[in-house]
Enzyme design. Sequence first.
Site, PDB file in Angstrom:
ATOM      1  N   ASN A  94       0.745  -1.138   0.018  1.00  0.00           N
ATOM      2  CA  ASN A  94       0.002   0.068  -0.043  1.00  0.00           C
ATOM      3  C   ASN A  94       0.908   1.272  -0.065  1.00  0.00           C
ATOM      4  O   ASN A  94       2.035   1.241   0.798  1.00  0.00           O
ATOM      5  CB  ASN A  94      -0.973  -0.064   1.301  1.00  0.00           C
ATOM      6  CG  ASN A  94      -0.276  -0.157   2.665  1.00  0.00           C
ATOM      7  OD1 ASN A  94       0.561  -0.807   2.591  1.00  0.00           O
ATOM      8  ND2 ASN A  94      -1.100   0.355   3.457  1.00  0.00           N
ATOM      9  N   GLU A 112      -2.836  -4.701  -3.417  1.00  0.00           N
ATOM     10  CA  GLU A 112      -3.498  -5.298  -4.589  1.00  0.00           C
ATOM     11  C   GLU A 112      -3.736  -4.651  -5.762  1.00  0.00           C
ATOM     12  O   GLU A 112      -3.332  -5.451  -6.799  1.00  0.00           O
ATOM     13  CB  GLU A 112      -4.937  -5.978  -4.045  1.00  0.00           C
ATOM     14  CG  GLU A 112      -4.968  -6.609  -2.953  1.00  0.00           C
ATOM     15  CD  GLU A 112      -5.233  -5.995  -1.526  1.00  0.00           C
ATOM     16  OE1 GLU A 112      -4.703  -4.886  -1.574  1.00  0.00           O
ATOM     17  OE2 GLU A 112      -6.097  -6.471  -0.892  1.00  0.00           O
ATOM     18  N   GLU A 122       0.370   5.175   0.596  1.00  0.00           N
ATOM     19  CA  GLU A 122      -0.724   6.358   1.132  1.00  0.00           C
ATOM     20  C   GLU A 122      -0.504   7.555   0.640  1.00  0.00           C
ATOM     21  O   GLU A 122       0.762   7.687   0.064  1.00  0.00           O
ATOM     22  CB  GLU A 122      -0.863   6.065   2.547  1.00  0.00           C
ATOM     23  CG  GLU A 122      -1.415   4.695   3.173  1.00  0.00           C
ATOM     24  CD  GLU A 122      -1.688   4.632   4.563  1.00  0.00           C
ATOM     25  OE1 GLU A 122      -0.977   5.632   5.306  1.00  0.00           O
ATOM     26  OE2 GLU A 122      -2.374   3.759   5.049  1.00  0.00           O
ATOM     27  N   CYS A 148     -10.005  -5.395   0.331  1.00  0.00           N
ATOM     28  CA  CYS A 148     -11.221  -4.191   0.329  1.00  0.00           C
ATOM     29  C   CYS A 148     -12.110  -4.411  -0.660  1.00  0.00           C
ATOM     30  O   CYS A 148     -11.818  -5.210  -1.718  1.00  0.00           O
ATOM     31  CB  CYS A 148     -10.755  -2.598   0.306  1.00  0.00           C
ATOM     32  SG  CYS A 148     -10.102  -2.251  -1.067  1.00  0.00           S
ATOM     33  N   CYS A 162     -10.771  -3.479  -4.458  1.00  0.00           N
ATOM     34  CA  CYS A 162      -9.636  -4.465  -4.625  1.00  0.00           C
ATOM     35  C   CYS A 162     -10.420  -5.656  -5.370  1.00  0.00           C
ATOM     36  O   CYS A 162     -10.045  -6.455  -6.188  1.00  0.00           O
ATOM     37  CB  CYS A 162      -8.779  -4.676  -3.957  1.00  0.00           C
ATOM     38  SG  CYS A 162      -7.562  -3.334  -3.465  1.00  0.00           S
ATOM     39  N   CYS A 181      -4.149   0.973  -2.683  1.00  0.00           N
ATOM     40  CA  CYS A 181      -3.864  -0.503  -1.798  1.00  0.00           C
ATOM     41  C   CYS A 181      -2.816  -1.583  -2.401  1.00  0.00           C
ATOM     42  O   CYS A 181      -2.604  -1.389  -3.615  1.00  0.00           O
ATOM     43  CB  CYS A 181      -5.328  -1.291  -1.779  1.00  0.00           C
ATOM     44  SG  CYS A 181      -6.708  -0.760  -0.808  1.00  0.00           S
TER      45      CYS A 181
END
Length: 134
Positions: A45, A58, A47, A89, A92, A56
């Site tokens: 990830n 993925e 940010e 999530c 994803c 994310c």
Amino acid sequence: MTAFDEAELLAAARAAQQQAYAPYSKFRVGAALLAADGRVFAGANVENAAYPATICAERVALPAAVVAGVRDFIALVVVGDGPDPCTPCGTCRQVLFEFAPSLQVVAAGTGGSVARFVLERDLLPQGFGPERLP
Ligand code: THU
């Protein structure tokens, strides 16, 4: 279901997790995506100070594979900080569904906890995919 070396993929996800940029949530996530040709694409990830711009793990791994010309996938391992398995999530799940509805997904936590899923069966039943478009 195609067999794969889960321990090897988990190690790749943990290595990627170390590269996570997560100064805001402090929740580091690593992903390792196994392609049908045996290649592994890693993600972590990343940010952003503008929080919604966060990406994310993925969704770092999958586009890297696509850019490398790879679109067939067998399995994904996701590992996150915290004791519980880090399940992907919703965004994803949708992004993965585009290319690999039958993807085997292994979610892991730091303490060795693991949960195993099949994307279309367990994580995104009745998902909206390319075949739904006329
Ligand atoms: N995160 C992922 O990287 N993958 C997921 O599937 C769940 C959430 C990240 C996004 C954010 O940087 C942090 O975890 C906390 O939500």
